[in-house]
Design a protein around this motif. Structure first.
Motif, short mmCIF file in Angstrom:
data_model
loop_
_atom_site.label_atom_id
_atom_site.label_comp_id
_atom_site.label_asym_id
_atom_site.label_seq_id
_atom_site.Cartn_x
_atom_site.Cartn_y
_atom_site.Cartn_z
N ALA A 77 0.89 -1.15 0.00
CA ALA A 77 0.00 0.00 0.00
C ALA A 77 0.93 1.20 0.00
N SER A 78 0.78 2.08 -0.99
CA SER A 78 1.75 3.16 -1.16
C SER A 78 1.11 4.52 -1.38
N THR A 79 1.89 5.53 -1.06
CA THR A 79 1.61 6.90 -1.47
C THR A 79 2.95 7.40 -2.01
N PRO A 80 2.97 8.59 -2.60
CA PRO A 80 4.28 9.09 -3.10
C PRO A 80 5.34 9.22 -2.00
N GLN A 81 4.90 9.40 -0.73
CA GLN A 81 5.87 9.64 0.35
C GLN A 81 6.27 8.39 1.13
N LEU A 82 5.45 7.34 1.05
CA LEU A 82 5.78 6.16 1.85
C LEU A 82 5.13 4.90 1.29
N THR A 83 5.68 3.78 1.68
CA THR A 83 5.12 2.48 1.30
C THR A 83 4.97 1.66 2.57
N LEU A 84 3.88 0.93 2.63
CA LEU A 84 3.65 0.04 3.76
C LEU A 84 3.54 -1.38 3.18
N LEU A 85 4.55 -2.19 3.46
CA LEU A 85 4.58 -3.56 2.97
C LEU A 85 4.03 -4.48 4.05
N ALA A 86 3.41 -5.58 3.64
CA ALA A 86 2.87 -6.50 4.63
C ALA A 86 3.00 -7.92 4.13
N ARG A 87 3.21 -8.83 5.06
CA ARG A 87 3.28 -10.25 4.74
C ARG A 87 2.73 -10.99 5.95
N GLU A 88 1.92 -11.99 5.67
CA GLU A 88 1.30 -12.74 6.76
C GLU A 88 2.36 -13.38 7.65
N ASN A 89 2.12 -13.36 8.96
CA ASN A 89 3.02 -14.07 9.86
C ASN A 89 2.24 -15.18 10.56
N SER A 90 2.93 -16.04 11.26
CA SER A 90 2.24 -17.17 11.91
C SER A 90 2.00 -16.89 13.39
N LEU A 91 2.06 -15.62 13.76
CA LEU A 91 1.89 -15.25 15.16
C LEU A 91 0.45 -14.84 15.42
N GLU A 92 0.19 -14.43 16.64
CA GLU A 92 -1.17 -14.00 16.99
C GLU A 92 -1.27 -12.49 17.09
N ASN A 93 -0.28 -11.80 16.55
CA ASN A 93 -0.30 -10.34 16.58
C ASN A 93 0.46 -9.78 15.38
N PRO A 94 0.12 -8.55 14.99
CA PRO A 94 0.89 -7.90 13.92
C PRO A 94 2.22 -7.40 14.48
N ARG A 95 3.19 -7.22 13.59
CA ARG A 95 4.48 -6.66 14.00
C ARG A 95 4.85 -5.54 13.03
N LEU A 96 5.69 -4.63 13.49
CA LEU A 96 6.06 -3.47 12.69
C LEU A 96 7.57 -3.33 12.60
N GLY A 97 8.04 -3.05 11.41
CA GLY A 97 9.43 -2.71 11.19
C GLY A 97 9.49 -1.37 10.49
N LEU A 98 10.53 -0.59 10.75
CA LEU A 98 10.64 0.75 10.18
C LEU A 98 11.93 0.91 9.39
N THR A 99 11.82 1.49 8.20
CA THR A 99 13.02 1.87 7.47
C THR A 99 12.87 3.32 7.04
N VAL A 100 13.69 4.16 7.62
CA VAL A 100 13.68 5.58 7.28
C VAL A 100 15.12 5.94 6.94
N ALA A 101 15.41 6.05 5.65
CA ALA A 101 16.79 6.23 5.19
C ALA A 101 17.27 7.67 5.35
N LYS A 102 18.57 7.79 5.62
CA LYS A 102 19.20 9.11 5.72
C LYS A 102 19.10 9.85 4.39
N LYS A 103 19.04 9.08 3.30
CA LYS A 103 18.95 9.67 1.97
C LYS A 103 17.74 10.60 1.87
#
Length: 126
Positions: free
Chosen positions: A30-56
């Protein structure tokens, strides 16, 4: 009525590179010009979040931290409605120009999109 825990504890985070890699392999996007949110199913009982914010895209640490703080807060408030997926937030050029409110609103739309995508995927698998 049980109280809902809205914390952002360690088990709600993607920490290892291998966890990020798994999401990058075949993600729902799911994207906008400023950011993208990627998702992939996990086998856990809760969602998890990872962040990538580049110095670039954001030279100053306090700008990167502001973006990460807002994304974490948005995730924390939304986690009860989210599917059990691993999400990776990817900042793109222009993200620094967004106000906190604008970023929050964009994230809200992207979370909703992922909720719909997850429901469609579930229905097509059933």
């Amino acid at each position: 009525m049980a109280s809902v825990k809205l914390t952002f504890s360690r088990e709600l985070r993607l920490l290892a590179p291998v966890q990020f890699k798994a999401v990058f392999e075949q993600p729902f996007r799911a994207s906008t010009p400023q950011l993208t949110l990627l998702a992939r199913e996990n086998s856990l009982e809760n969602p998890r979040l990872g962040l990538t914010v580049a110095k670039k895209h954001l030279k100053r640490a306090h700008d990167r931290n502001r973006i990460k703080r807002i994304v974490r807060e948005s995730f924390r408030l939304k986690q009860q409605q989210l599917p059990c997926y691993d999400f990776v937030f990817v900042a793109k050029a222009g993200i620094g120009k967004l106000s906190n409110t604008e970023l929050f609103e964009i994230l809200e739309k992207l979370w909703q999109r992922h909720i719909r995508l997850a429901q469609q995927t579930k229905q097509s698998q059933a």
